[in-house]
Motif scaffolding. Structure first.
Motif, mmCIF file in Angstrom:
data_model
loop_
_atom_site.group_PDB
_atom_site.id
_atom_site.type_symbol
_atom_site.label_atom_id
_atom_site.label_comp_id
_atom_site.label_asym_id
_atom_site.label_seq_id
_atom_site.Cartn_x
_atom_site.Cartn_y
_atom_site.Cartn_z
ATOM 1 N N THR A 48 0.755 -1.208 -0.011
ATOM 2 C CA THR A 48 0.022 -0.174 -0.144
ATOM 3 C C THR A 48 0.811 1.310 0.054
ATOM 4 O O THR A 48 1.992 1.316 0.395
ATOM 5 C CB THR A 48 -1.128 -0.020 1.271
ATOM 6 O OG1 THR A 48 -0.130 -0.094 2.504
ATOM 7 C CG2 THR A 48 -2.021 -1.033 0.801
ATOM 8 N N PRO A 49 0.334 2.455 -0.498
ATOM 9 C CA PRO A 49 1.040 3.780 -0.762
ATOM 10 C C PRO A 49 1.136 4.366 0.711
ATOM 11 O O PRO A 49 1.918 5.377 0.801
ATOM 12 C CB PRO A 49 0.228 4.394 -1.567
ATOM 13 C CG PRO A 49 -1.040 4.047 -1.583
ATOM 14 C CD PRO A 49 -0.949 2.662 -1.166
ATOM 15 N N ILE A 55 -6.670 17.476 -4.519
ATOM 16 C CA ILE A 55 -5.592 18.156 -5.086
ATOM 17 C C ILE A 55 -5.573 18.488 -6.488
ATOM 18 O O ILE A 55 -5.255 19.346 -6.862
ATOM 19 C CB ILE A 55 -4.092 17.515 -4.414
ATOM 20 C CG1 ILE A 55 -4.337 17.948 -2.884
ATOM 21 C CG2 ILE A 55 -2.976 17.942 -5.151
ATOM 22 C CD1 ILE A 55 -3.192 16.881 -1.868
ATOM 23 N N ALA A 56 -5.761 17.138 -7.175
ATOM 24 C CA ALA A 56 -5.861 17.015 -8.720
ATOM 25 C C ALA A 56 -6.863 18.097 -9.085
ATOM 26 O O ALA A 56 -6.289 18.927 -10.037
ATOM 27 C CB ALA A 56 -5.950 15.816 -9.219
ATOM 28 N N LEU A 98 -6.138 5.355 4.031
ATOM 29 C CA LEU A 98 -6.056 4.980 2.589
ATOM 30 C C LEU A 98 -7.217 5.672 1.887
ATOM 31 O O LEU A 98 -7.022 6.429 0.992
ATOM 32 C CB LEU A 98 -5.875 3.625 2.275
ATOM 33 C CG LEU A 98 -4.403 2.862 2.340
ATOM 34 C CD1 LEU A 98 -4.738 1.556 2.156
ATOM 35 C CD2 LEU A 98 -3.648 3.506 1.304
ATOM 36 N N HIS A 99 -8.253 5.574 2.441
ATOM 37 C CA HIS A 99 -9.532 6.042 1.842
ATOM 38 C C HIS A 99 -9.470 7.805 1.746
ATOM 39 O O HIS A 99 -9.832 8.456 0.872
ATOM 40 C CB HIS A 99 -11.026 5.862 2.437
ATOM 41 C CG HIS A 99 -11.815 6.106 2.092
ATOM 42 N ND1 HIS A 99 -12.739 5.937 0.911
ATOM 43 C CD2 HIS A 99 -12.915 7.396 2.592
ATOM 44 C CE1 HIS A 99 -13.888 6.613 0.762
ATOM 45 N NE2 HIS A 99 -13.686 7.271 1.690
ATOM 46 N N THR A 100 -8.798 8.230 3.027
ATOM 47 C CA THR A 100 -8.911 9.649 3.009
ATOM 48 C C THR A 100 -7.668 10.159 2.225
ATOM 49 O O THR A 100 -8.015 11.082 1.438
ATOM 50 C CB THR A 100 -8.484 10.001 4.432
ATOM 51 O OG1 THR A 100 -9.596 9.703 5.359
ATOM 52 C CG2 THR A 100 -8.327 11.475 4.563
ATOM 53 N N VAL A 101 -6.563 9.192 2.110
ATOM 54 C CA VAL A 101 -5.594 9.638 1.089
ATOM 55 C C VAL A 101 -6.052 9.947 -0.068
ATOM 56 O O VAL A 101 -5.733 10.701 -0.818
ATOM 57 C CB VAL A 101 -4.265 8.684 1.079
ATOM 58 C CG1 VAL A 101 -3.387 8.828 0.088
ATOM 59 C CG2 VAL A 101 -3.512 8.790 2.592
ATOM 60 N N ARG A 102 -6.839 8.856 -0.605
ATOM 61 C CA ARG A 102 -7.325 8.977 -2.124
ATOM 62 C C ARG A 102 -8.093 10.073 -2.213
ATOM 63 O O ARG A 102 -8.124 10.530 -3.510
ATOM 64 C CB ARG A 102 -8.182 7.508 -2.338
ATOM 65 C CG ARG A 102 -7.246 6.274 -2.318
ATOM 66 C CD ARG A 102 -6.247 6.532 -3.359
ATOM 67 N NE ARG A 102 -5.335 5.304 -3.733
ATOM 68 C CZ ARG A 102 -4.097 5.394 -4.104
ATOM 69 N NH1 ARG A 102 -3.398 6.322 -3.976
ATOM 70 N NH2 ARG A 102 -3.292 4.144 -4.072
ATOM 71 N N LYS A 103 -9.204 10.401 -1.202
ATOM 72 C CA LYS A 103 -10.015 11.740 -1.352
ATOM 73 C C LYS A 103 -9.033 12.976 -1.544
ATOM 74 O O LYS A 103 -9.511 13.649 -2.533
ATOM 75 C CB LYS A 103 -10.828 11.498 -0.338
ATOM 76 C CG LYS A 103 -11.949 12.759 -0.305
ATOM 77 C CD LYS A 103 -12.941 12.624 0.926
ATOM 78 C CE LYS A 103 -14.034 13.544 1.109
ATOM 79 N NZ LYS A 103 -13.360 14.599 1.537
ATOM 80 N N GLU A 147 -2.306 18.389 4.495
ATOM 81 C CA GLU A 147 -3.306 17.496 5.205
ATOM 82 C C GLU A 147 -2.674 16.033 4.647
ATOM 83 O O GLU A 147 -2.657 15.117 5.536
ATOM 84 C CB GLU A 147 -4.633 17.521 4.830
ATOM 85 C CG GLU A 147 -5.135 18.755 5.618
ATOM 86 C CD GLU A 147 -6.677 19.012 5.166
ATOM 87 O OE1 GLU A 147 -7.551 18.071 4.439
ATOM 88 O OE2 GLU A 147 -7.125 19.915 5.530
ATOM 89 N N LEU A 148 -2.411 15.966 3.528
ATOM 90 C CA LEU A 148 -1.996 14.730 2.706
ATOM 91 C C LEU A 148 -0.441 14.194 3.425
ATOM 92 O O LEU A 148 -0.644 13.082 3.668
ATOM 93 C CB LEU A 148 -1.724 14.843 1.228
ATOM 94 C CG LEU A 148 -1.573 13.680 0.584
ATOM 95 C CD1 LEU A 148 -2.423 12.582 0.649
ATOM 96 C CD2 LEU A 148 -1.165 13.899 -1.036
#
Length: 227
Positions: free
Chosen positions: A164-165, A191-192, A181-186, A220-221
């Protein structure tokens, strides 16, 4: 952060060997497998083997209601790979966390990748997160010993950690890693989106606001992915 394409395979304990072939049809009949997913089973999968069962009786580690056992499934691909929809169908049908090893080719040219998702058992259908994978590597590569662990839940977290990242933090269980991980993806999606808006914006004041919002999200990330 962990490299999501680290090259590694685990040396599963001989005492945990289960070695049962599972007919694809068993998964067709489970739940709501669509015709499209059934076609993927037919097109992608040569053979499914329930290879190892990591349980208190086989590896002498206690489980709990979230990780009572860990199953290792080997899937021989018909051609290049096996799609995630097939893995999800298997994950939904088996009421235990699963680590998959996907094989393609044969003999000297056979390569393998390990893939898994954070799977949370609930009273209803299990919650299955994103799938993460190693890179393809020679099937005969030297395998690593299992991570040192004192319980099955701790072992499950440690097995998934290199895939995992984000790195599991000390004392963090698999549900906490999955939530992070869910929050990271969000945040990555947000950000994008902000970066696209910033690139298109022409008004100075609005650019300042977008940069401020972008810096906040990036901070935050950073907090979430740091160990």
């Amino acid at each position: 952060m962990s490299d999501p394409h680290v090259d590694m395979l685990y040396r599963w304990p001989t005492a945990a060997r289960f070695d049962r072939r599972v007919p694809k049809e068993k998964f067709y009949r489970h739940g709501t497998v669509t015709a499209a997913v059934r076609d993927k089973f037919v097109a992608d999968v040569q053979r499914i083997t329930w290879a190892y069962k990591l349980a208190e009786s086989t590896v002498n580690l206690a489980g709990n209601t979230t990780v009572p056992e860990i199953q290792i499934f080997e899937i021989d691909a018909k051609s290049n790979d096996v799609t995630e929809s097939v893995l999800t169908a298997i994950d939904r049908a088996i009421p235990f966390p699963i680590i998959f090893e996907i094989n393609r080719g044969s003999g000297e040219t056979q390569v393998t990748r390990m893939v898994a998702a954070h799977k949370q058992l609930t009273s209803g259908a299990p919650k299955i997160g994103n799938y993460y994978s190693t890179g393809w590597q020679p099937a005969r590569t030297e395998r690593r010993p299992l991570p040192a662990s004192i319980t099955l839940p701790a072992l499950y977290t440690a097995l998934l950690d290199p895939l995992t990242p984000v790195d599991a933090r000390p004392g963090e269980d698999v549900s906490e890693v999955a939530a992070r991980l869910h929050t990271v993806r969000k945040l990555e999606r947000e950000i994008a989106a902000l970066e696209r808006k910033l690139g298109a914006e022409r008004q100075f004041n609005r650019k300042v606001q977008l940069r401020r919002a972008l810096k906040t999200k990036q901070a935050e990330l950073t907090v979430l992915v740091e160990r």
